[in-house]
Design a protein around this motif. Structure first.
Motif, short mmCIF file in Angstrom:
data_model
loop_
_atom_site.label_atom_id
_atom_site.label_comp_id
_atom_site.label_asym_id
_atom_site.label_seq_id
_atom_site.Cartn_x
_atom_site.Cartn_y
_atom_site.Cartn_z
N VAL A 124 0.71 -0.79 0.28
CA VAL A 124 0.31 0.29 -0.29
C VAL A 124 1.06 1.21 -0.05
O VAL A 124 0.62 2.09 -1.15
N GLN B 20 0.41 4.22 -2.48
CA GLN B 20 0.26 5.29 -2.22
C GLN B 20 1.58 6.27 -3.51
O GLN B 20 1.08 7.98 -3.97
N MET C 261 -6.53 5.09 -3.74
CA MET C 261 -7.07 3.24 -3.30
C MET C 261 -8.29 3.81 -2.63
O MET C 261 -9.18 2.33 -2.16
N SER D 116 -7.83 -1.50 2.42
CA SER D 116 -7.55 0.63 3.30
C SER D 116 -7.56 0.16 4.58
O SER D 116 -7.10 1.22 5.52
#
Length: 212
Positions: A171, A175, A181, A188
């Motif tokens: 993740v 990002q 997302m 998340s």
């Protein structure tokens, strides 16, 4: 114990989380993957890890590469807290989720792949970003569907497992490349719960001594 890694390496990030969860002291030895043509290619480092990748862990005379092998070694030698369930089916499920990330999502966006795309294959930065987001979104779509069946606070129920140690660094990469997302609410949510824990926060790339 010594950990050779790089601050932005997803694989080294996984191992740092495991070491923190198990409250193990270690020397963090940076291997800069870009400076000087990539320190992972130096003769000195190749003696430790002929694959010329990070991380490499040295513990009591044992030298190990491959983040998942390192984490499973740590889990067996330093068993608390356990990062794999005891029940065989749950154990296999956690491993499958970890491998979905570590083997099928992460390698396609690894530094050496991106360097090959922009070097010998001469693709431009826009095309590189398209490659990155395509494979991230493809991988996350399947992972999201899996986690909808398995997740509680974490990837499998309400206990931290090896799967979470793989999910959080991935993740971070998403990002970093501004992947939207919103299509992955379960991913998340798990990421959010992990980030509340000091072991994950302290392992973050920006917290490392070689962060730039």
């Amino acid at each position: 114990m010594q950990l050779y890694g790089y601050w932005r390496s997803s694989a080294a990030y996984r191992v740092r989380i495991a070491l923190n969860l198990k409250q193990l002291s270690y020397d963090n030895l940076p291997v800069h993957l870009i400076k000087n043509g990539g320190e992972q290619h130096s003769d000195r480092y190749k003696l430790l890890n002929p694959a010329e990748l990070v991380p490499t862990l040295i513990d009591d005379g044992l030298t190990l590469n491959q983040s998942l092998a390192i984490i499973e070694y740590l889990d067996e030698v330093y068993p608390e807290p356990s990062l794999l369930p005891q029940e065989p089916a749950a154990r296999a499920l956690v491993r499958a989720l970890a491998l979905d990330i570590a083997c099928d999502i992460h390698p396609l966006n690894n530094l050496r792949v991106l360097q090959y795309l922009t070097g010998p294959l001469a693709i431009n930065e826009a095309q590189k970003l398209q490659w990155i987001t395509h494979w991230l979104s493809t991988g996350f779509a399947g992972l999201e569907r899996r986690l909808q069946d398995t997740a509680g606070q974490f990837s499998v129920g309400d206990e931290i497992t090896l799967a979470d140690l793989c999910l959080v660094p991935q993740v971070y990469n998403a990002q970093r490349f501004a992947l939207d997302m919103s299509a992955y609410p379960t991913i998340s949510s798990v990421h959010h719960h992990c980030q509340q824990l000091a072991a994950f926060a302290l392992a973050a790339p920006e917290q490392q001594p070689d962060a730039q």
